[in-house]
Design a protein around this motif. Structure first.
Motif, PDB file in Angstrom:
ATOM      1  N   GLU A 413       1.678   9.318   3.366  1.00 13.87           N
ATOM      2  CA  GLU A 413       2.133   8.009   3.839  1.00 13.87           C
ATOM      3  C   GLU A 413       1.717   6.848   2.929  1.00 13.87           C
ATOM      4  O   GLU A 413       2.425   5.846   2.836  1.00 13.87           O
ATOM      5  CB  GLU A 413       1.575   7.727   5.241  1.00 13.87           C
ATOM      6  N   PHE A 429       2.841   1.822   1.056  1.00 12.97           N
ATOM      7  CA  PHE A 429       3.311   2.749   2.078  1.00 12.97           C
ATOM      8  C   PHE A 429       4.617   3.418   1.639  1.00 12.97           C
ATOM      9  O   PHE A 429       5.405   2.829   0.893  1.00 12.97           O
ATOM     10  CB  PHE A 429       3.527   2.019   3.402  1.00 12.97           C
ATOM     11  N   ASN A 430       4.798   4.621   2.117  1.00 14.62           N
ATOM     12  CA  ASN A 430       6.060   5.330   1.894  1.00 14.62           C
ATOM     13  C   ASN A 430       7.223   4.445   2.335  1.00 14.62           C
ATOM     14  O   ASN A 430       7.152   3.784   3.365  1.00 14.62           O
ATOM     15  CB  ASN A 430       6.048   6.643   2.698  1.00 14.62           C
ATOM     16  N   ARG A 432       9.875   4.970   3.749  1.00 15.01           N
ATOM     17  CA  ARG A 432      10.469   5.256   5.063  1.00 15.01           C
ATOM     18  C   ARG A 432       9.723   4.536   6.190  1.00 15.01           C
ATOM     19  O   ARG A 432      10.207   4.474   7.315  1.00 15.01           O
ATOM     20  CB  ARG A 432      10.453   6.757   5.326  1.00 15.01           C
ATOM     21  N   ILE A 433       8.548   3.994   5.877  1.00 19.90           N
ATOM     22  CA  ILE A 433       7.727   3.345   6.909  1.00 19.90           C
ATOM     23  C   ILE A 433       8.072   1.863   6.972  1.00 19.90           C
ATOM     24  O   ILE A 433       7.966   1.138   5.977  1.00 19.90           O
ATOM     25  CB  ILE A 433       6.222   3.529   6.616  1.00 19.90           C
ATOM     26  N   ASN A 434       8.501   1.418   8.123  1.00 23.64           N
ATOM     27  CA  ASN A 434       8.795   0.007   8.361  1.00 23.64           C
ATOM     28  C   ASN A 434       7.502  -0.682   8.772  1.00 23.64           C
ATOM     29  O   ASN A 434       6.980  -0.439   9.863  1.00 23.64           O
ATOM     30  CB  ASN A 434       9.857  -0.131   9.455  1.00 23.64           C
ATOM     31  N   LEU A 435       6.977  -1.542   7.901  1.00 22.41           N
ATOM     32  CA  LEU A 435       5.664  -2.140   8.158  1.00 22.41           C
ATOM     33  C   LEU A 435       5.673  -3.094   9.345  1.00 22.41           C
ATOM     34  O   LEU A 435       4.659  -3.247  10.030  1.00 22.41           O
ATOM     35  CB  LEU A 435       5.166  -2.876   6.905  1.00 22.41           C
ATOM     36  N   MET A 438       5.492  -0.884  12.299  1.00 22.59           N
ATOM     37  CA  MET A 438       4.154  -0.295  12.306  1.00 22.59           C
ATOM     38  C   MET A 438       3.129  -1.275  12.865  1.00 22.59           C
ATOM     39  O   MET A 438       2.290  -0.919  13.700  1.00 22.59           O
ATOM     40  CB  MET A 438       3.754   0.122  10.890  1.00 22.59           C
ATOM     41  N   ASN A 463       6.465  -2.491  -0.539  1.00 26.29           N
ATOM     42  CA  ASN A 463       6.215  -2.055   0.838  1.00 26.29           C
ATOM     43  C   ASN A 463       4.720  -1.788   0.989  1.00 26.29           C
ATOM     44  O   ASN A 463       4.275  -0.687   1.287  1.00 26.29           O
ATOM     45  CB  ASN A 463       7.022  -0.785   1.155  1.00 26.29           C
ATOM     46  N   LEU A 488       1.946   6.491  12.683  1.00 31.18           N
ATOM     47  CA  LEU A 488       2.788   6.924  11.574  1.00 31.18           C
ATOM     48  C   LEU A 488       3.350   8.326  11.797  1.00 31.18           C
ATOM     49  O   LEU A 488       4.397   8.671  11.246  1.00 31.18           O
ATOM     50  CB  LEU A 488       1.991   6.875  10.265  1.00 31.18           C
TER      51      LEU A 488
END
Length: 489
Positions: A413, A429-430, A432-435, A438, A463, A488
């Protein structure tokens, strides 16, 4: 008669006395036009019955109204709104509180826009806060500082510190910082080269106002301290973005820009760059100083957390190896002690510091002299050095523990480099991760963590998010990262 029973609502749980509450409500009725000049007020007996208070409470309220010049007593007739008050046109009640806030009766200019972006810089209701790199205030020797503060206030000469003092700040603290800079950074300066500020942000503002005119160009990192960017824009300057890599600001890139564009100032954070945490190499530092001499620009060196470097001795600041007086050096005690105790400093040529003091005087006559004197004693008796040494050891342990968990539990991640110093990890962050999502989910689960927006600008949109480890003990680190891992997944 007006419906006073509904207009005058008193709060018996309030710390404000009842008669003052009644008085204040009458003042509001007068100022909003509900009561007009020469209007009669109800008798104390009638009003007392209507609003359910003692008659003496109403009499005291009327006496207060008259003493403040809102009402007058007329013999054998009663109490009236003052006849000499100007005519006030009653305003219609707004539809909502929101509409009250939107009604502004004068013109003004907001050069900074309306968006407020937070980065962990305020209090949060969540049990655990992962800020973007602040000290642990629980480690700060606040009791010793307050002891010095109280001791000074009780001494006969300490009373002088309650009077107006130097806009440059406490001379004793400037002497102490002068010695501290010499011992820790090899930076030899006199007290006249130092102005005490309320944190590093005031230093950035003062330097910007003195160095920059509208349409001047200042070079900054493509990723940069957001508040510094805003400060330079407020001064009317244009920002020239310079790439920042793992070795700090790309000085070769800057050199090419200088060949065809006039740069007035370069702003850098050579130690633990904000937000990425990288440290500028000595080779680039020396070249930047050479370029400053050749192209005659000033350097604002923001060295907000020099004291926290873990794996080796930190490089000397540019100011320590500058022989041409091109560097304005800014430091902070707030960032290393406790953020709410606003003590910082700016170092530069004596005439520049004198000009900064004159400018500071327009907005802030002086700092808290008594607090500055207390800090001076903390430096003199070695308490500050003990605090730095103790904190450095603890923060290094926390950094190691924090990074070990990131390596083992977040390898899919988060990408990061273990920082050589500073109080935070820059985490990529990867994609695909919406901060934003998150951050929202973390809040629902008892963890505050930023959403990355604070660090974005027109040239930088990673990101990424700074993850502060210093203000959390090892148990708190495990809980915080445990919550984050759960979200996550």
């Amino acid at each position: 008669m007006l419906p006073y029973k509904s207009l005058i609502q008193i709060d018996r749980e309030s710390s404000v006395t009842l008669y003052i509450q009644v008085c204040n409500i009458f003042i509001s009725l007068i100022t909003n036009g509900t009561l007009k000049s020469s209007d009669a007020l109800p008798s104390s007996r009638i009003l007392a019955e209507l609003i359910g208070v003692n008659r003496n409470t109403v009499k005291l309220a009327y006496e207060e109204l008259m003493s403040q010049g809102w009402a007058e007593s007329v013999d054998r007739k009663g109490i009236f709104v003052l006849s000499k008050l100007p005519l006030i046109i009653r305003t219609t009640a707004p539809e909502s509180i929101k509409s009250i806030k939107s009604q502004i009766g004068f013109e003004w200019t907001n050069k900074l826009g309306t968006e407020i972006i937070h980065s962990g810089r305020s209090n949060h209701k969540q049990p655990i806060v992962m800020d973007d790199g602040f000290p642990d205030v629980r480690l700060a020797p606040i009791d010793q500082l307050m002891r010095e503060y109280r001791s000074l206030s009780r001494k006969f000469y300490g009373k002088n510190f309650l009077k107006y003092g130097s806009t440059m700040g406490s001379e004793n603290l400037r002497i102490a910082i002068s010695s501290y800079l010499s011992n820790t950074r090899g930076l030899t300066v006199l007290p006249d080269n130092i102005i005490i500020t309320k944190g590093s942000q005031m230093g950035i503002y003062l330097a910007a106002q003195l160095l920059l005119n509208p349409n001047d160009t200042i070079a900054v990192g493509n990723s940069n301290f957001f508040s510094a960017d805003d400060t330079f824009k407020y001064a009317g300057a244009n920002l020239e973005r310079i790439p920042v890599d793992c070795n700090g600001m790309d000085v070769d890139y800057l050199e090419e820009i200088l060949k065809h564009k006039k740069i007035k100032v370069v702003y850098i954070i050579p130690h633990h760059h904000c937000p990425t945490g990288v440290t500028m190499t000595m080779e680039r530092r020396l070249k930047l100083l050479h370029l400053a001499k050749e192209f005659r620009f000033a350097i604002i060196e923001d060295d907000y957390d020099f004291d926290f470097h873990y794996d080796n001795k930190p490089y000397l600041p540019l100011a320590s190896i500058d022989h041409n007086q091109n560097v304005i050096y800014i430091g902070s005690i707030s960032k290393t002690f406790a953020p709410a105790l606003r003590i910082g400093f700016m170092v530069g040529p004596a005439k520049f510091i004198e000009a900064a003091a004159s400018l500071r005087k327009l907005i802030d006559r002086q700092g808290d002299t008594l607090l500055e004197e207390a800090f001076a004693l903390m430096f003199e008796n070695g308490e500050m050095e003990r605090h730095f040494r103790k904190s450095l050891k603890i923060y290094k342990q926390r950094r190691n523990h924090f990074c070990e968990i990131l390596k083992t539990d977040f390898k899919d991640e988060i990408e990061f480099r273990t920082p050589e110093g500073g109080l935070a990890v820059w985490a990529n962050f990867n994609e695909r991760i919406n901060l934003i999502k998150m951050s929202d989910e973390a809040s629902k689960n008892g963890l505050y963590i930023g959403n990355g927006n604070f660090y974005k600008n027109e040239a930088f949109s990673s990101n990424g998010q700074r993850m502060g480890f210093a203000s959390l003990d090892e148990n708190e680190i495990e809980k915080a990262l445990g919550i984050l891992k759960k979200i996550l997944q």
